[in-house]
Design a protein around this motif. Structure first.
Motif, PDB file in Angstrom:
ATOM      1  N   GLY A  42       0.808  -1.211   0.000  1.00 60.75           N
ATOM      2  CA  GLY A  42       0.000   0.000   0.000  1.00 60.75           C
ATOM      3  C   GLY A  42       0.841   1.261   0.000  1.00 60.75           C
ATOM      4  O   GLY A  42       1.905   1.318  -0.607  1.00 60.75           O
ATOM      5  N   ARG A  43       0.335   2.265   0.702  1.00 58.00           N
ATOM      6  CA  ARG A  43       1.035   3.555   0.760  1.00 58.00           C
ATOM      7  C   ARG A  43       2.328   3.439   1.552  1.00 58.00           C
ATOM      8  O   ARG A  43       2.369   2.809   2.595  1.00 58.00           O
ATOM      9  CB  ARG A  43       0.137   4.578   1.437  1.00 58.00           C
ATOM     10  N   TRP A  44       3.353   4.069   1.063  1.00 58.77           N
ATOM     11  CA  TRP A  44       4.629   4.103   1.768  1.00 58.77           C
ATOM     12  C   TRP A  44       4.695   5.349   2.622  1.00 58.77           C
ATOM     13  O   TRP A  44       4.164   6.399   2.254  1.00 58.77           O
ATOM     14  CB  TRP A  44       5.775   4.143   0.771  1.00 58.77           C
ATOM     15  N   SER A  45       5.392   5.259   3.737  1.00 57.56           N
ATOM     16  CA  SER A  45       5.666   6.438   4.548  1.00 57.56           C
ATOM     17  C   SER A  45       6.641   7.328   3.788  1.00 57.56           C
ATOM     18  O   SER A  45       7.440   6.857   2.982  1.00 57.56           O
ATOM     19  CB  SER A  45       6.293   6.046   5.883  1.00 57.56           C
ATOM     20  N   ASP A  46       6.567   8.607   4.068  1.00 55.70           N
ATOM     21  CA  ASP A  46       7.423   9.597   3.439  1.00 55.70           C
ATOM     22  C   ASP A  46       8.898   9.227   3.614  1.00 55.70           C
ATOM     23  O   ASP A  46       9.341   8.935   4.726  1.00 55.70           O
ATOM     24  CB  ASP A  46       7.123  10.955   4.076  1.00 55.70           C
ATOM     25  N   HIS A  47       9.658   9.225   2.515  1.00 59.21           N
ATOM     26  CA  HIS A  47      11.078   8.881   2.583  1.00 59.21           C
ATOM     27  C   HIS A  47      11.839   9.796   3.544  1.00 59.21           C
ATOM     28  O   HIS A  47      12.720   9.329   4.262  1.00 59.21           O
ATOM     29  CB  HIS A  47      11.728   8.992   1.202  1.00 59.21           C
ATOM     30  N   ARG A  48      11.532  11.078   3.548  1.00 59.79           N
ATOM     31  CA  ARG A  48      12.295  12.009   4.381  1.00 59.79           C
ATOM     32  C   ARG A  48      12.134  11.672   5.857  1.00 59.79           C
ATOM     33  O   ARG A  48      13.109  11.670   6.611  1.00 59.79           O
ATOM     34  CB  ARG A  48      11.862  13.448   4.110  1.00 59.79           C
ATOM     35  N   MET A  49      10.922  11.360   6.280  1.00 64.67           N
ATOM     36  CA  MET A  49      10.674  11.011   7.671  1.00 64.67           C
ATOM     37  C   MET A  49      11.444   9.735   8.034  1.00 64.67           C
ATOM     38  O   MET A  49      12.064   9.651   9.095  1.00 64.67           O
ATOM     39  CB  MET A  49       9.167  10.800   7.895  1.00 64.67           C
ATOM     40  N   VAL A  50      11.431   8.764   7.141  1.00 60.18           N
ATOM     41  CA  VAL A  50      12.116   7.492   7.387  1.00 60.18           C
ATOM     42  C   VAL A  50      13.628   7.688   7.411  1.00 60.18           C
ATOM     43  O   VAL A  50      14.322   7.163   8.289  1.00 60.18           O
ATOM     44  CB  VAL A  50      11.694   6.444   6.338  1.00 60.18           C
ATOM     45  N   VAL A  51      14.170   8.441   6.470  1.00 61.14           N
ATOM     46  CA  VAL A  51      15.615   8.682   6.440  1.00 61.14           C
ATOM     47  C   VAL A  51      16.043   9.412   7.714  1.00 61.14           C
ATOM     48  O   VAL A  51      17.076   9.077   8.313  1.00 61.14           O
ATOM     49  CB  VAL A  51      16.027   9.470   5.178  1.00 61.14           C
ATOM     50  N   ASN A  52      15.251  10.381   8.155  1.00 58.70           N
ATOM     51  CA  ASN A  52      15.576  11.059   9.408  1.00 58.70           C
ATOM     52  C   ASN A  52      15.565  10.082  10.583  1.00 58.70           C
ATOM     53  O   ASN A  52      16.384  10.185  11.495  1.00 58.70           O
ATOM     54  CB  ASN A  52      14.620  12.227   9.661  1.00 58.70           C
TER      55      ASN A  52
ATOM     56  N   THR B  27       8.707   0.288  10.096  1.00 58.69           N
ATOM     57  CA  THR B  27       8.845   0.868   8.760  1.00 58.69           C
ATOM     58  C   THR B  27      10.264   1.372   8.551  1.00 58.69           C
ATOM     59  O   THR B  27      10.884   1.123   7.511  1.00 58.69           O
ATOM     60  CB  THR B  27       7.844   2.018   8.568  1.00 58.69           C
ATOM     61  N   VAL B  28      10.793   2.092   9.531  1.00 63.47           N
ATOM     62  CA  VAL B  28      12.148   2.640   9.428  1.00 63.47           C
ATOM     63  C   VAL B  28      13.155   1.498   9.295  1.00 63.47           C
ATOM     64  O   VAL B  28      14.039   1.525   8.434  1.00 63.47           O
ATOM     65  CB  VAL B  28      12.465   3.543  10.641  1.00 63.47           C
ATOM     66  N   TYR B  29      13.011   0.482  10.137  1.00 65.68           N
ATOM     67  CA  TYR B  29      13.924  -0.664  10.093  1.00 65.68           C
ATOM     68  C   TYR B  29      13.853  -1.384   8.749  1.00 65.68           C
ATOM     69  O   TYR B  29      14.880  -1.686   8.131  1.00 65.68           O
ATOM     70  CB  TYR B  29      13.598  -1.643  11.224  1.00 65.68           C
ATOM     71  N   GLU B  30      12.620  -1.669   8.299  1.00 66.63           N
ATOM     72  CA  GLU B  30      12.460  -2.404   7.043  1.00 66.63           C
ATOM     73  C   GLU B  30      13.003  -1.633   5.848  1.00 66.63           C
ATOM     74  O   GLU B  30      13.628  -2.206   4.950  1.00 66.63           O
ATOM     75  CB  GLU B  30      10.986  -2.771   6.806  1.00 66.63           C
ATOM     76  N   ARG B  31      12.777  -0.334   5.808  1.00 66.74           N
ATOM     77  CA  ARG B  31      13.290   0.478   4.692  1.00 66.74           C
ATOM     78  C   ARG B  31      14.819   0.473   4.715  1.00 66.74           C
ATOM     79  O   ARG B  31      15.465   0.326   3.678  1.00 66.74           O
ATOM     80  CB  ARG B  31      12.735   1.901   4.814  1.00 66.74           C
ATOM     81  N   HIS B  32      15.407   0.622   5.901  1.00 66.02           N
ATOM     82  CA  HIS B  32      16.867   0.596   6.019  1.00 66.02           C
ATOM     83  C   HIS B  32      17.407  -0.767   5.563  1.00 66.02           C
ATOM     84  O   HIS B  32      18.373  -0.833   4.792  1.00 66.02           O
ATOM     85  CB  HIS B  32      17.288   0.877   7.463  1.00 66.02           C
ATOM     86  N   ARG B  33      16.782  -1.832   6.015  1.00 61.78           N
ATOM     87  CA  ARG B  33      17.215  -3.182   5.653  1.00 61.78           C
ATOM     88  C   ARG B  33      17.082  -3.412   4.146  1.00 61.78           C
ATOM     89  O   ARG B  33      17.997  -3.924   3.496  1.00 61.78           O
ATOM     90  CB  ARG B  33      16.381  -4.209   6.418  1.00 61.78           C
ATOM     91  N   ARG B  34      15.951  -2.989   3.581  1.00 60.68           N
ATOM     92  CA  ARG B  34      15.709  -3.178   2.149  1.00 60.68           C
ATOM     93  C   ARG B  34      16.729  -2.394   1.323  1.00 60.68           C
ATOM     94  O   ARG B  34      17.286  -2.910   0.356  1.00 60.68           O
ATOM     95  CB  ARG B  34      14.291  -2.725   1.799  1.00 60.68           C
TER      96      ARG B  34
END
Length: 84
Positions: free
Chosen positions: A26-36, A60-67
């Motif tokens: 579905g919808r992804w969280s904003d990249h900027r928020m996750v990168v921060n 979400t932050v962990y999974e995006r970093h891992r991916r």
């Protein structure tokens, strides 16, 4: 914006090198928020589960970093930023 978060200038240099929002699921969280959130964890060393809520779900932050670590996104960003 929290202390240590990316400035608008830093974000404008980084954003073009990130994958497009969307894709699987579905919808992804904003990249900027996750990168921060990722930068906060790297800077402070807190466990993923202790990330402040302003960075969204720790999962979400962990999974995006891992991916992004697995698919080479971070390596491409480093190369691009170093080239600039």
């Amino acid at each position: 914006m929290g202390r240590g978060d990316l400035t608008n200038r830093e974000w404008s240099l980084l954003e073009p090198h990130l994958p497009p929002l969307g894709g699987r699921g579905g919808r992804w969280s904003d990249h900027r928020m996750v990168v921060n959130g990722i930068l906060f964890r790297v800077r402070t060393g807190v466990p993923w589960r202790d990330l402040p809520e302003r960075h969204g779900s720790w999962k979400t932050v962990y999974e995006r970093h891992r991916r992004w670590s697995a698919d080479g996104t971070w390596d491409r960003i480093l190369q691009a930023v170093q080239a600039d």
